[in-house]
Design an enzyme around this catalytic site. Structure first.
Site, PDB file in Angstrom:
ATOM      1  NE  ARG A  72      -2.888   0.234   3.316  1.00 35.58           N
ATOM      2  CZ  ARG A  72      -2.347   0.751   4.433  1.00 35.58           C
ATOM      3  NH1 ARG A  72      -2.046   2.027   4.474  1.00 35.58           N
ATOM      4  NH2 ARG A  72      -2.138  -0.005   5.484  1.00 35.58           N
ATOM      5  CE1 TYR A 128     -15.407  13.566 -15.559  1.00 35.14           C
ATOM      6  CE2 TYR A 128     -14.564  13.622 -13.318  1.00 35.14           C
ATOM      7  CZ  TYR A 128     -15.133  12.926 -14.369  1.00 35.14           C
ATOM      8  OH  TYR A 128     -15.416  11.596 -14.218  1.00 35.14           O
ATOM      9  CG  ASP A 138      -8.532  17.490 -14.377  1.00 38.38           C
ATOM     10  OD1 ASP A 138      -7.866  16.943 -15.273  1.00 38.38           O
ATOM     11  OD2 ASP A 138      -9.556  16.978 -13.873  1.00 38.38           O
ATOM     12  CE  LYS A 192     -11.740   9.695 -18.427  1.00 44.60           C
ATOM     13  NZ  LYS A 192     -11.989  10.943 -17.719  1.00 44.60           N
TER      14      LYS A 192
HETATM   15  C1  LIG Z   1     -12.407  11.356 -16.463  1.00 39.97           C
HETATM   16  C2  LIG Z   1     -11.938  12.584 -15.806  1.00 39.97           C
HETATM   17  C3  LIG Z   1     -11.635  12.614 -14.433  1.00 39.97           C
HETATM   18  C4  LIG Z   1     -11.878  11.414 -13.528  1.00 39.97           C
HETATM   19  O1  LIG Z   1     -11.053  10.340 -13.853  1.00 39.97           O
HETATM   20  P1  LIG Z   1     -11.449   8.790 -13.609  1.00 39.97           P
HETATM   21  O2  LIG Z   1     -10.224   8.096 -14.081  1.00 39.97           O
HETATM   22  O3  LIG Z   1     -12.683   8.508 -14.408  1.00 39.97           O
HETATM   23  O4  LIG Z   1     -11.703   8.612 -12.144  1.00 39.97           O
HETATM   24  C5  LIG Z   1     -11.135  13.789 -13.898  1.00 39.97           C
HETATM   25  N1  LIG Z   1     -10.980  14.897 -14.663  1.00 39.97           N
HETATM   26  C6  LIG Z   1     -11.272  14.905 -15.967  1.00 39.97           C
HETATM   27  C7  LIG Z   1     -11.066  16.168 -16.769  1.00 39.97           C
HETATM   28  C8  LIG Z   1     -11.763  13.758 -16.591  1.00 39.97           C
HETATM   29  O5  LIG Z   1     -12.077  13.794 -17.895  1.00 39.97           O
END
Ligand SMILES: *Cc1c(COP(=O)(O)O)cnc(C)c1O
Length: 400
Positions: free
Chosen positions: A64, A115, A189, A214
């Site tokens: 962990r 988001y 982000d 992504k």
């Molecule tokens: C998808 C996304 C997230 C969250 O990510 P997960 O891997 O689905 O938990 C956060 N910020 C943005 C801009 C996203 O597109």
């Protein structure tokens, strides 16, 4: 960043220009070169690491706390962003860790079109009375500065650029400076841009957050997140959060993410070229009321994106005729595009975002988010333009 001068570790040569990000994506996070050493860091499946007694304390300790396969991905993402990365179980786990930097009675300024996971989590924390949340228009630097001046107590300035799914572009350097004048921790982000197109730490941000699910992974087969920072106290707080809340990545997921990251530059090059071409053509389709993509000269974020980013990205949003029903008709009519949430994979996806209850209301009901993959652009266009005719039928306009 200083290059490692040990040729067993890094191919960079002192005195040369720094390796290009496209090269870093290929070479970072490899094991030391030695006779018969593995080219790829293997998947390490061990819940604990030997240590104790006269052996001393293990550096890794326990599954962990750390894992060699996580560390390979972390070193690659860290090198690309220009900081130190920590991998998390998901993008939302990374978002939650960064939001935890807001102390109780602190305030987080969030983009009004953030988001939807970030929007929902900040809303939940506010409803529980843990933090205050102030929605802001991140395209208005003076407005953000005024909002910052009106807030008491500790502040986190949360930014996203381009935003998901409105594709609004924020002036990251100006906003980071405004945040720091007020003593805020500035978080970006960077999921939509990736470090290939934009490096927020170099523009003054303190923390970068990624949904590695992504573009970085890129194959829609992994759910994973990351945070990146430079400052030791921030890194220690984020690492303690991961260890104690336990939102740790799986070793196999980090292996797959690093495997996907190797081709990020190629995938992104193709996807964003196709995205710009589709954005241009979509503007002339009679079913499309508005196209959002920073590549378009008349997009409100165009000039800023051209200055701040090295590309315009692979997401396009469109608003279509016929309202939500018209947009749903397009989703029903596509055959090559996949109707699904998520983005940044090799497959092109389409989604009406307001179908989610958690979507901010500033996102129009008839908005479709297009995540452009690496398929042939003519195939994508043929399928999409035909599907858009369905919206025209819905709006009662003859397709022409
Ligand atoms: C998808 C996304 C997230 C969250 O990510 P997960 O891997 O689905 O938990 C956060 N910020 C943005 C801009 C996203 O597109």
């Amino acid at each position: 960043m200083p290059q490692n001068e040990d040729p067993a570790v890094s191919p960079a040569v002192a005195g040369d220009p720094p390796l290009s990000p496209a090269t870093v994506a290929v070479v970072a996070g490899r094991p030391r070169k030695a006779l018969d050493s593995e080219l790829n860091t293997p998947v390490s499946l061990s819940a604990t690491f030997v240590g104790g007694g006269s052996l001393g304390t293990a550096a890794l300790g326990y599954g962990r706390f750390a894992n060699p396969t996580w560390e390979a991905l972390e070193s690659a993402v860290g090198e690309l962003e220009g900081g130190r990365a920590l991998a998390f179980a998901s993008g939302m786990a990374a978002v939650a860790a960064a939001l935890h930097l807001v102390p109780a009675d602190g305030t987080v300024l969030v983009p009004r079109g953030a988001y939807n996971g970030t929007h929902s989590l900040t809303g939940l924390l506010a409803a529980q009375g843990r933090i205050s949340v102030l929605p802001t228009d991140i395209t208005d630097v003076e407005g953000v500065r005024t909002a910052l001046a009106g807030v008491r107590g500790p502040v986190v300035l949360w930014l996203e650029s381009p935003t998901n799914p409105l594709l609004e572009v924020a002036d990251l350097a100006a906003l980071a400076a405004a945040g720091h004048e007020r003593g805020a921790v500035v978080v970006v982000d960077n999921t939509f841009a990736t470090p290939l197109l934009q490096r927020p730490l170099e523009l003054g941000a303190d923390v970068v957050v990624h949904s590695v699910t992504k573009f970085l992974s890129g194959h829609s087969d992994v759910v994973l997140g990351a945070v990146v920072a430079r400052e030791e106290t921030l890194l220690a707080a984020l690492q303690a959060h991961r260890t104690l809340h336990g939102a740790i990545p799986g070793p196999l997921e980090t292996f797959l993410a690093l495997r996907g990251l190797r081709t990020l530059p190629l995938r992104l090059e193709r996807s964003q070229a196709s995205a710009a071409e589709l954005a241009r053509r979509l503007g002339a389709h009679p079913a499309v009321r508005r196209v959002r993509h920073p590549s378009l000269p008349d997009d409100p974020g165009h000039a800023l994106a051209a200055a701040q980013m090295t590309g315009f990205g692979a997401l396009v949003s469109i608003e279509v005729v016929g309202g939500a029903a018209g947009a749903d008709a397009v989703v029903d009519a596509v055959r090559l595009w996949v109707p699904a949430t998520s983005l940044g994979g090799v497959e092109s996806l389409v989604e009406r975002r307001r179908r989610h209850a958690g979507e901010p209301v500033v996102v129009p009901e008839d908005l479709l988010r297009l995540s452009v993959g690496v398929e042939d652009v003519e195939d994508l266009w043929r399928d999409l333009s035909r599907a858009l005719d369905a919206a025209l039928a819905h709006a009662g306009t003859p397709a022409g």
